[in-house]
Design a protein around this motif. Structure first.
Motif, short mmCIF file in Angstrom:
data_model
loop_
_atom_site.label_atom_id
_atom_site.label_comp_id
_atom_site.label_asym_id
_atom_site.label_seq_id
_atom_site.Cartn_x
_atom_site.Cartn_y
_atom_site.Cartn_z
N HIS A 6 0.90 -1.31 0.28
CA HIS A 6 0.11 0.19 0.36
C HIS A 6 1.32 1.53 -0.05
O HIS A 6 1.52 1.45 0.94
CB HIS A 6 -0.96 0.03 1.20
CG HIS A 6 -1.86 0.90 0.50
ND1 HIS A 6 -3.30 0.87 0.63
CD2 HIS A 6 -2.07 2.45 1.39
CE1 HIS A 6 -3.64 2.04 0.79
NE2 HIS A 6 -2.94 3.29 1.02
N GLU A 102 -8.37 1.76 -2.95
CA GLU A 102 -8.60 2.27 -1.75
C GLU A 102 -10.10 3.49 -1.36
O GLU A 102 -10.03 3.90 -1.77
CB GLU A 102 -7.57 3.09 -0.36
CG GLU A 102 -7.91 3.35 0.37
CD GLU A 102 -6.47 3.96 1.11
OE1 GLU A 102 -5.73 4.50 0.96
OE2 GLU A 102 -6.33 3.33 2.92
N TRP A 129 -13.04 3.97 3.03
CA TRP A 129 -11.92 4.00 3.69
C TRP A 129 -12.70 4.60 4.46
O TRP A 129 -13.31 3.66 5.56
CB TRP A 129 -11.91 6.04 2.64
CG TRP A 129 -10.28 6.50 3.65
CD1 TRP A 129 -8.82 6.21 4.10
CD2 TRP A 129 -10.31 7.89 3.97
NE1 TRP A 129 -8.41 6.99 3.80
CE2 TRP A 129 -9.46 8.15 4.43
CE3 TRP A 129 -11.70 8.83 4.49
CZ2 TRP A 129 -8.53 9.39 4.96
CZ3 TRP A 129 -11.24 10.12 4.91
CH2 TRP A 129 -9.92 10.05 5.35
N HIS A 169 -9.60 0.05 7.09
CA HIS A 169 -10.66 1.44 7.32
C HIS A 169 -12.42 0.84 7.43
O HIS A 169 -12.70 1.77 7.52
CB HIS A 169 -10.48 1.92 5.98
CG HIS A 169 -9.30 2.98 5.61
ND1 HIS A 169 -8.95 3.51 6.09
CD2 HIS A 169 -8.28 2.62 5.39
CE1 HIS A 169 -7.60 4.45 6.24
NE2 HIS A 169 -7.44 4.01 5.53
N HIS A 189 -2.97 -2.07 5.68
CA HIS A 189 -2.05 -1.39 6.73
C HIS A 189 -2.62 -0.83 6.78
O HIS A 189 -3.30 -0.45 7.93
CB HIS A 189 -1.65 0.05 5.73
CG HIS A 189 -2.88 1.04 4.72
ND1 HIS A 189 -3.93 -0.38 4.48
CD2 HIS A 189 -3.30 1.91 5.01
CE1 HIS A 189 -4.44 0.95 3.78
NE2 HIS A 189 -4.34 2.45 4.04
N ARG A 200 -7.71 2.03 13.92
CA ARG A 200 -7.25 1.07 12.58
C ARG A 200 -6.26 0.03 12.92
O ARG A 200 -6.17 -1.04 11.89
CB ARG A 200 -5.92 2.68 11.94
CG ARG A 200 -7.75 3.88 11.37
CD ARG A 200 -7.80 2.72 9.51
NE ARG A 200 -6.41 2.30 9.06
CZ ARG A 200 -5.90 1.94 8.84
NH1 ARG A 200 -6.52 0.35 9.04
NH2 ARG A 200 -5.34 1.59 7.25
N ASP A 258 2.10 2.73 3.49
CA ASP A 258 1.32 4.47 3.68
C ASP A 258 2.21 4.67 3.03
O ASP A 258 1.66 6.16 3.50
CB ASP A 258 0.77 3.99 5.02
CG ASP A 258 -0.75 4.74 4.52
OD1 ASP A 258 -1.13 4.82 3.13
OD2 ASP A 258 -1.25 4.72 5.54
#
Ligand SMILES: [Zn+2]
Length: 305
Positions: A6, A102, A129, A169, A189, A200, A258
Motif C-alpha cells: 500500500h 482504496e 475509507w 479502514h 495497512h 485503525r 502507506d
C-alpha cells in the motif's frame, strides 16, 4: 527483496501534479524506488473525500492513466503486475507495479464501474475509507453499519474475478460481514491493537479471523499506528511484528507502508529508500525464513488466482 502492498503516490501525483521521475515531495518516486530493495510496489487509487460524487469515477480513471503514463510506459524495467506469475517472471533488474483501490465511493452504485477497474488491473478492492459508502461503513462512520446488499455483490464480484478484498479502514461490523464472504482477504495497512491502541489497528480477535481465513495483514509505518507516544522508531515497529509472530501470524504478515498517505512516519522510515534500514533491522531480529515470509513470500503465496 520486499513487496509493499500500500502506498498513495498516485494520489499525490494527481493532487499536486508532481512528477514520478524525480519530485522529492513523493515518498515513492522513481530514484528512491530504484535505490530500495522493494521489488513490487502496490499503488492505491484513493479518490479524496472533497471530490463531488459525480466526478469521483473520472478521478479514479485519471489516477489509472497516471499509473500507465508516468510509471509503466516511460520505464521499461517496471512491469505491470496482474497475476502472481508476473512477479515470479521479474528479472533481477526489473521491478513490478500493481494497482489497488482504496474505498468504493468512486463506483457509487454501479457494479460495472468496479468490473472496469478490475479489467484495468485493480487487484485489491478496499471496501471503504473512513466514511460510509454504498457498500459498507468505514470505521469513522458513527452508524458503524456492516455490508449492504450492494456490498455483498461487490464481494461476490471480487471472488469471481479472483481479487483481494481489503478490510483496512472498514467498520467493525463490516469486518465481520466481509470476512465471512470474501475468498481473498487482506488488511493492507494496519498494525496490532495490543501493541498500539489505535482504532485503525487490529485486535487479536481480528487477527485470528484473518489467519483463519488464510488472509494477509500489511504492517504499516504510520507513526500513530505504531506508538501512542510522540516518536516511533523502527524498533517500535518490530514489537508489532513480534506480536504478530507470537500469535501465529507468521504466514499472514506483509508490509503495507502507506508512504505518501501520511507525513507522520517512523524515524528513518519515511520513504521507500528507507526500506534498506528496515530490512537490516528485521534480519538482525528474526530468522531468515521469517524475514523472507514477511518481505515477499507471504504476498506471493497468497496472490489470488
Ligand atoms: Zn489508508
Amino acid at each position: 527483496m520486499i513487496i509493499d502492498c500500500h502506498c498513495d503516490a498516485l494520489l499525490k501525483m494527481w493532487l499536486h501534479k508532481v512528477d514520478f521521475t524525480d519530485d522529492l515531495v513523493l515518498d515513492v518516486n522513481l530514484p528512491k524506488w530504484l535505490n530500495s530493495p522493494v521489488k513490487v510496489q502496490c499503488f492505491a487509487i484513493y479518490v479524496p473525500e472533497h471530490i463531488p460524487t459525480e466526478s469521483k469515477f473520472i478521478v479514479a480513471l485519471e489516477m489509472i492513466d497516471l499509473f500507465f503514463e508516468k510509471i509503466i510506459k516511460p520505464n521499461p524495467d517496471i512491469k505491470w503486475i496482474k497475476q502472481k506469475e508476473d512477479i515470479e517472471r521479474l528479472k533481477d533488474d526489473e521491478k513490478g507495479a500493481m494497482l489497488t483501490l482504496e474505498g468504493l465511493d468512486c463506483i457509487g452504485y454501479d457494479l460495472f464501474k468496479l468490473r472496469l477497474l478490475i479489467r484495468l488491473g485493480v487487484k485489491m478492492i478496499g471496501m471503504s475509507w473512513n466514511t460510509a459508502n454504498l457498500a459498507v461503513d468505514g470505521l469513522g462512520e458513527s452508524r458503524a453499519a456492516g455490508l449492504t446488499d450492494f456490498g455483498k455483490e461487490v464481494i461476490q464480484l471480487a471472488n469471481q474475478e479472483k481479487v483481494w478484498i481489503d478490510l483496512a479502514h472498514i467498520s467493525s461490523q463490516g469486518f465481520k460481514d466481509a470476512i465471512k464472504l470474501a475468498d481473498h482477504v487482506i488488511v493492507s495497512h494496519a498494525n496490532s491493537r495490543s501493541i498500539c491502541d489505535h482504532e485503525r489497528n487490529l485486535n487479536d480477535h481480528h487477527i485470528q479471523r484473518v489467519i483463519d481465513k488464510n488472509g494477509l495483514i500489511g504492517l504499516t509505518f504510520v507513526k500513530n499506528f505504531v506508538v501512542s507516544k510522540e516518536k516511533a522508531t523502527i524498533k517500535d515497529l518490530l514489537y508489532h511484528m513480534v506480536h504478530f509472530l507470537h500469535i501465529g501470524a507468521e504466514n499472514h504478515i506483509v508490509f503495507g507502508s502507506d508512504f505518501d498517505g501520511t507525513d507522520q512516519f517512523i524515524e528513518h522510515l519515511s520513504s521507500i529508500a528507507d526500506y534498506r534500514s528496515l530490512e537490516l533491522a528485521i534480519q538482525q531480529s528474526f530468522s531468515k525464513e521469517q524475514c523472507q515470509k514477511v518481505s515477499y513470500l507471504n504476498f506471493i503465496r497468497h496472490f489470488p488466482g
